[in-house]
Design an enzyme around this catalytic site. Structure first.
Site, PDB file in Angstrom:
ATOM      1  N   ASP A 207      16.060   8.072 144.943  1.00 57.73           N
ATOM      2  CA  ASP A 207      17.468   8.451 144.843  1.00 57.73           C
ATOM      3  C   ASP A 207      18.062   8.676 146.244  1.00 57.73           C
ATOM      4  O   ASP A 207      17.427   9.289 147.104  1.00 57.73           O
ATOM      5  CB  ASP A 207      17.551   9.761 144.040  1.00 57.73           C
ATOM      6  N   GLU A 304      -2.514   3.436 149.893  1.00 58.30           N
ATOM      7  CA  GLU A 304      -3.868   3.994 149.706  1.00 58.30           C
ATOM      8  C   GLU A 304      -4.304   3.891 148.252  1.00 58.30           C
ATOM      9  O   GLU A 304      -5.479   4.026 147.940  1.00 58.30           O
ATOM     10  CB  GLU A 304      -3.888   5.481 150.082  1.00 58.30           C
TER      11      GLU A 304
END
Ligand code: NOJ
Length: 589
Positions: A207, A304
């Site tokens: 957002d 990751e």
């Protein structure tokens, strides 16, 4: 799904309040979503994006987050979230959730601690508290306006009863902006990202991804008169005189602390010289260079994790090459294409924005995205046919002019969707557009809930008209949205004929059009395709080839002759080989 699924995905936005209400409290919830996932699988989407469901006082429908790592009881529990996620994954649907990093709710424990702490404290340093200008600090620190109307600063009354500092809120006063130069804020959001990634989400829609970093010194800024969006290059609001009315409310109580927004004229209270407002210049709160290192940091964190988790930017900046900065190879994966959403139903304008989009995103190796509707804009079954200017966020209501009839509006929207879903890249759909829902114009004033409505004293209707709970069954209470009870916004009678059960299996229905288009899009791998413009068509036609599919969209009044080839999809009835106005057809090349 293939690797790099997000390059071609059709992503369906769920606005949890208005999707499906399992417990009958009038507001949608996570269990409701779980119960309806079969319908979304049947529709043929690849992923869902959920607007916020976190703990929140709901002053901005959940975009005011009080606890980023928990579910608001209105929407259920973390266990309901896990169940929803598992069910979606079992159905082959990925799940992206909304992350709101620009601001928290004023009920967030950090903001409450900031209010209780003195100026200059570590607690206040997580937000943007500043001393006021003028004698006694009575004037806001600068002239910025809230996107929702009114001033972007609110003054606090300190615990000893004296008028104190001001804090910045680019949106509602209940949404204080974080200070993203503060390492504690950065670390907290890494924790939040990991919390949800560990639970298994496939990514985040970010957002206000253009707003988190503000220009140093918070210089005054007057937006150009044109613009009007969730903060495009054009600034935060349209047609308002900055500094004319700073402050209206005095003594609003938020979380036990009394706030005062003091009436004052902000003209001339610049902390720094006013910066340029030349066209295309960025406001000092949008698109600052500093945001990009945040996304590089997040990208490394997401990488990751196994399974291609993604970041999608809500970045209302223009022009498109500027948006593309958010999706450079080490930043986000996708950015919403609001330039496309804002393009009128006009062939030349569409060709231009499609070219510009493909070029700008390709230049950084990212897919283009496409979108026509979301929870912040007038639904495209209405918007594309409105004949009066209607800046984003102002919404439509009974006083609005230039409103279309439903049937022609829908016809155009269906044609626009059929064009969009033929384009290479990833497309976003907003719940209810597959039913052909129009904007709801006749909401009673006392039902409206968008802060825009309140902050502009009803001058702007705001966004409630696209957020009305959607219909599932024509003959059930609340049209199948919930078991009973009053939905949080009233549903119009028209919802009966547009309910999903009335459209399922009906070949001419809007639901069937979306389902067919999504199926063909996948079969012909259009998302991964490439676009070639076809010559020899009238200027009002958009004619293209994507792989083995030819697409012709007629935006003009006169019929367009279709080329040879089997018609695979048409957004409306054809007259022989003639493509009527506001209609799109897909042909086998
Ligand atoms: C953009 C969201 O889409 C909108 O609904 C919200 O009001 C603002 N950001 C503030 O969070």
């Amino acid at each position: 799904m293939t690797s790099e699924w997000w390059r071609t995905a059709a992503i369906y936005q769920i606005y949890p309040r208005s999707f499906a209400d399992a417990n009958g409290d009038g507001m949608g919830d996570l269990a409701g979503i779980t119960s309806r996932l079969g319908d979304l699988q049947d529709l043929g989407i690849d992923a869902i994006w959920l607007s916020p469901f976190y703990t929140s006082p709901q002053r901005d429908a959940g975009y005011d987050v009080a606890d980023y790592c928990d579910v608001d009881p209105r929407f259920g529990t973390l266990a309901d979230f896990d169940a929803m996620l598992a069910e979606a994954h079992a159905r082959g649907i990925r799940v992206i959730i909304d992350l709101v990093p620009n601001h928290s709710s004023d009920e967030h424990e950090w903001f409450q601690a900031a209010l209780a702490a003195p100026a200059g404290s570590r607690e206040r340093g997580r937000y943007l508290f500043r001393d006021g200008g003028g004698p006694g600090g009575d004037e806001p620190p600068n002239n910025w306006e809230s996107v929702f109307g009114g001033p972007a600063w609110t003054r606090v009354i300190e615990s000893d009863g004296t008028l104190g500092q001001w804090y910045l809120h680019l949106f509602d006063s209940s949404q204080p902006d974080f200070d993203w130069t503060n390492e504690e804020v950065r670390e907290e959001f890494r924790r939040i990202l990991r919390f949800w990634l560990d639970r298994g989400v496939d990514g985040f829609r970010v957002d206000v991804a253009h707003g988190m970093v503000k220009a140093e010194g918070l210089p005054d800024y007057t937006p150009p008169a044109e613009g009007g969006s969730m903060g495009g290059a054009g600034g935060v609001s349209v047609g308002e005189t900055v500094g004319a009315t700073v402050g209206a409310t005095v003594g609003a109580t938020v979380g036990g602390t009394v706030f005062a927004t003091v009436g004052a004229d902000a003209t001339g209270v610049a902390l720094e010289p006013e910066i340029s407002t030349e066209p295309g210049a960025l406001a000092p709160y949008w698109g600052q260079e500093g945001v990009h290192e945040i996304y590089r940091d997040w990208r490394a964190l997401l990488d990751e994790y196994p399974g291609e988790r993604i970041l999608a930017a809500e970045a209302w900046v223009d022009p498109l090459p500027r948006v593309a900065k958010w999706v450079r190879p080490d930043e986000m994966h996708q950015a919403f294409n609001f330039a496309y959403l804002e393009t009128p139903w006009n062939a030349a304008a569409l060709r231009q924005v499609i070219d510009d989009s493909l070029e700008a995103f390709a230049a950084v190796g990212a897919p283009s995205t496409w979108v026509l509707s979301n929870h912040d804009v007038v639904r495209h079954a209405t918007r594309l046919s409105v004949t009066e200017a209607n800046p984003q966020g102002h919404g439509l209501g009974p006083r609005s002019k230039g409103l279309p009839e439903y049937a022609p509006g829908l016809r155009r929207a269906r044609a626009a969707t059929a064009l969009m879903l033929s384009l290479p890249g990833s497309s976003y759909l907003y719940q209810g557009e597959e039913l052909g829902l129009p904007e709801v114009i006749h909401l009673p004033d006392d039902a409206r809930q968008d802060p825009t409505w309140f902050r502009t004293d009803g001058e702007r209707y705001g966004r409630d008209g696209c957020r009305v709970p959607i219909p599932w069954e024509a003959d059930a209470p609340t049209y199948g949205f919930g078991p009973d009870g009053d939905p949080w916004l009233p549903q119009p009678e028209q919802w009966g004929e547009l309910a999903r059960d009335r459209q399922r299996g009906v070949p001419a229905s809007t639901l069937s059009l979306y389902r067919d288009a999504l199926r063909l899009r996948r079969q012909h791998d259009l998302g991964a395709g490439s676009l070639e413009w076809l010559p020899g068509f009238p200027s009002d036609a958009v004619a293209l080839r994507n792989g083995d599919v030819v697409v012709v969209a007629n935006t003009g009044a006169e019929p367009v002759e279709l080329p040879d080839g089997e018609v695979m999809l048409a957004s409306g009835p054809l007259e022989g080989r003639s493509l009527p106005h506001d209609t799109t057809a897909w042909l086998r090349a």
